[in-house]
Design a protein around this motif. Structure first.
Motif, short mmCIF file in Angstrom:
data_model
loop_
_atom_site.label_atom_id
_atom_site.label_comp_id
_atom_site.label_asym_id
_atom_site.label_seq_id
_atom_site.Cartn_x
_atom_site.Cartn_y
_atom_site.Cartn_z
N PRO A 1 -104.16 49.80 -12.57
CA PRO A 1 -104.55 48.66 -13.41
C PRO A 1 -105.94 48.85 -14.00
O PRO A 1 -106.78 49.53 -13.41
CB PRO A 1 -104.54 47.49 -12.43
N LEU A 2 -106.17 48.25 -15.16
CA LEU A 2 -107.46 48.37 -15.83
C LEU A 2 -108.32 47.12 -15.70
O LEU A 2 -109.53 47.18 -15.69
CB LEU A 2 -107.25 48.63 -17.33
N ALA B 1 -111.59 48.12 -7.79
CA ALA B 1 -112.21 49.32 -8.37
C ALA B 1 -111.52 50.57 -7.84
O ALA B 1 -111.28 51.53 -8.58
CB ALA B 1 -113.70 49.34 -8.06
N GLY C 1 -108.46 51.45 -9.67
CA GLY C 1 -108.64 51.89 -11.06
C GLY C 1 -109.16 50.81 -11.99
O GLY C 1 -109.45 51.06 -13.15
N VAL C 2 -109.27 49.59 -11.48
CA VAL C 2 -109.76 48.50 -12.33
C VAL C 2 -111.18 48.82 -12.81
O VAL C 2 -112.03 49.27 -12.04
CB VAL C 2 -109.74 47.14 -11.57
N LEU C 3 -111.40 48.61 -14.11
CA LEU C 3 -112.69 48.91 -14.72
C LEU C 3 -113.46 47.65 -15.09
O LEU C 3 -114.68 47.63 -15.08
CB LEU C 3 -112.48 49.75 -15.98
N GLN C 4 -112.72 46.62 -15.46
CA GLN C 4 -113.38 45.40 -15.92
C GLN C 4 -112.88 44.19 -15.14
O GLN C 4 -111.69 44.07 -14.88
CB GLN C 4 -113.10 45.18 -17.41
N HIS D 1 -112.85 40.03 -15.33
CA HIS D 1 -113.07 38.88 -16.18
C HIS D 1 -113.29 37.69 -15.27
O HIS D 1 -112.35 37.23 -14.60
CB HIS D 1 -111.89 38.68 -17.11
N GLY E 1 -118.95 48.49 -9.04
CA GLY E 1 -118.83 49.41 -10.18
C GLY E 1 -118.04 48.83 -11.33
O GLY E 1 -117.68 49.54 -12.26
N LEU E 2 -117.75 47.54 -11.28
CA LEU E 2 -116.95 46.92 -12.33
C LEU E 2 -117.82 46.43 -13.49
O LEU E 2 -118.98 46.09 -13.30
CB LEU E 2 -116.15 45.74 -11.77
N TYR E 3 -117.22 46.39 -14.66
CA TYR E 3 -117.84 45.81 -15.84
C TYR E 3 -117.62 44.31 -15.77
O TYR E 3 -116.48 43.85 -15.71
CB TYR E 3 -117.19 46.42 -17.07
N GLY E 4 -118.68 43.54 -15.75
CA GLY E 4 -118.56 42.10 -15.54
C GLY E 4 -118.56 41.31 -16.84
O GLY E 4 -119.51 41.35 -17.61
N ASN E 5 -117.48 40.59 -17.05
CA ASN E 5 -117.31 39.79 -18.25
C ASN E 5 -117.20 38.33 -17.84
O ASN E 5 -116.27 37.96 -17.13
CB ASN E 5 -116.04 40.27 -18.97
N ARG F 1 -121.19 50.71 -21.29
CA ARG F 1 -121.55 51.64 -20.21
C ARG F 1 -120.54 52.77 -20.09
O ARG F 1 -119.34 52.57 -20.26
CB ARG F 1 -121.62 50.90 -18.87
N ASN G 1 -114.40 56.89 -13.22
CA ASN G 1 -113.48 56.23 -12.28
C ASN G 1 -112.37 57.22 -11.91
O ASN G 1 -111.62 57.68 -12.77
CB ASN G 1 -112.89 54.94 -12.88
N ALA H 1 -109.54 56.91 -10.16
CA ALA H 1 -108.14 56.50 -10.37
C ALA H 1 -107.74 56.52 -11.84
O ALA H 1 -106.56 56.63 -12.16
CB ALA H 1 -107.91 55.10 -9.78
N GLN H 2 -108.72 56.42 -12.76
CA GLN H 2 -108.42 56.49 -14.19
C GLN H 2 -108.56 57.91 -14.71
O GLN H 2 -108.43 58.16 -15.92
CB GLN H 2 -109.28 55.53 -15.01
#
Ligand code: SF4
Ligand code: SF4
Lengths: 375, 98
Positions: free
Chosen positions: A13-14, A57, A60-63, A65, A88-92, B23, B27, B29-30
């Protein structure tokens, strides 16, 4: 090895939609929260959210919300933002603008927040406040937007489009530019939950939708390089459905205030699905094995006409929640698709009109006291 | 006409950098590097990663091109075309500040 069509296929998942709370001072009649809002007392604590972010994370989650309700209603929001960044996540941050002050915004920025999204209901203040069901909301949103830009954080203005504001799509994009947004999201109402209850009041005319689409295209050309314009098309008037959540259990997941993990925010409207909770299972286990995620992952669950359709890996048969809401069968082809045997009914539903007052999104009586209006 | 800022264009003495809210992260896993931006995720290939790592706000575009031409022993003009194209594309999408 599993083939990508199977329910146990492996995807990374992203995105994670974290519904930190369902409390919100506003009452938007198209709110995407479920009609049965979760009460404050069951909300996950800070440490659990931090663990969920770390597990996300690793998947595979990057962002992430950070949404709600109004996330500003959480007293530990700064710690939650810091935990997302530490994972390590992008915080929105997705906010109504009411509930976050400029002072708290500074703390969130220092904690590592990456981006802020503020919803604007209309370019005319009085109309915006009526839609939000909150006097003074427009002014507060504007003030917060300026605060975001002053801090140097990127700003997205989110505009939900429906009959009461569709004629001002251009003015709302201009407003976003004036506010200093780098991105504007033109999102036509999606009819689930509260919006479904208000459908006859919210639905625009087909010609209005066509005009708005042309206007958005023209604005996109004119403002190329100045502001990114993303548009979510209104699907009742479309020929093909949207690839809902990028495919069930493929790209994103949603955690509710009490920790239930959903494949999409409206998934609880489908009866019979079993959702696992982060307080009982690790997120990776839920993503891969929980019955709700396996129900419509891949393509093997599809009946005709989707099963043999060339677009089945493009739109995944459309939205499961909409298929259920409109046909009573969650495996059915989304009626938005012109190949669906139920497609003709959609025109009838879209033609229903009402000028009644909105049914505002509210906590049930007795829980309203839990919604604090920040000073 | 709107008086909003005009789109930026890549000049050799610009000092490109990732703006706040964009940024470059790795990652596992990606499967590698990704560029993260508001509501968007871009897979960064090996060349893009080399270019982006040099966009610190200190080096000029000309210096970045020199550095890459040296490091990869490639013709300067070709590198310059690649770099300019990538940076312009990113700047248009608001993913790069010049
Ligand atoms: S009521 Fe409005 S502001 Fe509040 S959560 Fe729903 S859509 Fe967002
Ligand atoms: S039949 Fe199914 S897969 Fe084909 S376009 Fe329609 S919804 Fe998509």
């Amino acid at each position: 090895m599993t083939s990508p069509g199977e329910r146990n296929a492996t995807y990374a998942p992203l995105g994670l939609l974290a519904e930190l709370t369902h409390r919100c001072p506003l009452g938007c009649p198209y709110c995407s929260n479920p009609v049965a809002l979760e009460p404050r007392k069951g909300e996950l604590d800070t440490a659990t959210w931090a663990r969920v972010f770390r597990e996300a994370a690793a998947l595979g989650v990057l962002q992430v919300h950070l949404s709600g309700g109004e996330p500003g209603a959480r007293r530990d929001l700064v710690d939650i933002v810091a935990a997302a960044r530490a994972a390590g996540l992008y915080g929105n941050l997705i906010t109504s603008g009411v509930g976050i002050t400029e002072a708290s915004l500074g703390k969130l920025a220092d904690a590592g927040l990456d981006h802020v999204q503020i919803s604007i209901q209309d370019s005319i203040p009085a109309s915006a406040d009526v839609i939000a069901g909150y006097t003074g909301a427009f002014a507060r949103k504007n003030a917060l937007a300026h605060g975001v830009v002053r801090l140097g954080l990127p700003l997205t203005v989110n505009v939900v489009v429906h009959r009461a504001n569709i004629e001002r799509v251009g003015a709302m994009v201009e407003l976003a530019l004036e506010l200093g947004a780098s991105r504007v999201e033109i999102a036509h109402v999606q009819y689930y939950g509260w919006a479904l209850a208000n459908r006859a009041i919210l639905m625009p005319e087909r010609e209005q939708v066509a005009r708005a689409a042309a206007e958005v295209e023209e604005l996109r050309q004119r403002h190329h390089g100045r502001i990114v314009i993303d548009a979510v098309v209104p699907d009742y008037y479309a020929r093909y459905p949207k690839p809902c959540v990028g495919g069930w259990g493929r790209r994103s997941l949603n955690v509710t205030p009490s920790g239930k993990v959903l494949p999409c925010h409206a998934a609880e409207t489908i009866p019979g699905l079993t959702f696992w909770n982060v307080t009982e299972h690790a997120l990776g286990d839920i993503w891969q094995n929980s019955p709700a995620f396996r129900a419509f992952r891949g393509t093997n669950w599809m009946p005709e006409p989707c099963a043999s359709c060339a677009r089945r890996d493009i739109d995944f048969g459309g939205c499961r929640c909409q298929a259920f809401a409109l046909t009573g069968d969650a495996t059915a082809t989304d009626p938005v698709c012109h190949l669906s045997p139920r497609h003709a009914e959609l025109a009838t539903l879209a033609a229903e009109r009402s000028e009644a007052a909105y049914t505002y999104r509210r906590m049930p009586a007795g829980r309203e006291a839990e919604v604090e209006t920040p000073a | 006409m709107s008086d909003a800022p005009q789109p930026a264009s890549v000049s050799p003495d610009a000092r490109p950098h990732l703006p706040r809210g964009v940024r470059l992260v790795h990652n596992e896993a990606q499967g590698g590097y990704v560029l993260l931006a508001p509501e968007r995720v871009f897979k960064a290939d090996a060349i893009a990663v080399e270019i982006l790592k040099r966009c610190t706000g200190e080096a000029t575009v000309a210096q970045i091109v020199d550095d890459l031409a040296r490091t990869f022993e490639a013709p300067r003009e070709r590198i310059e075309t690649d770099v300019t194209q990538l940076l312009q594309g990113l700047a248009d999408k608001k993913l790069l500040a010049l």
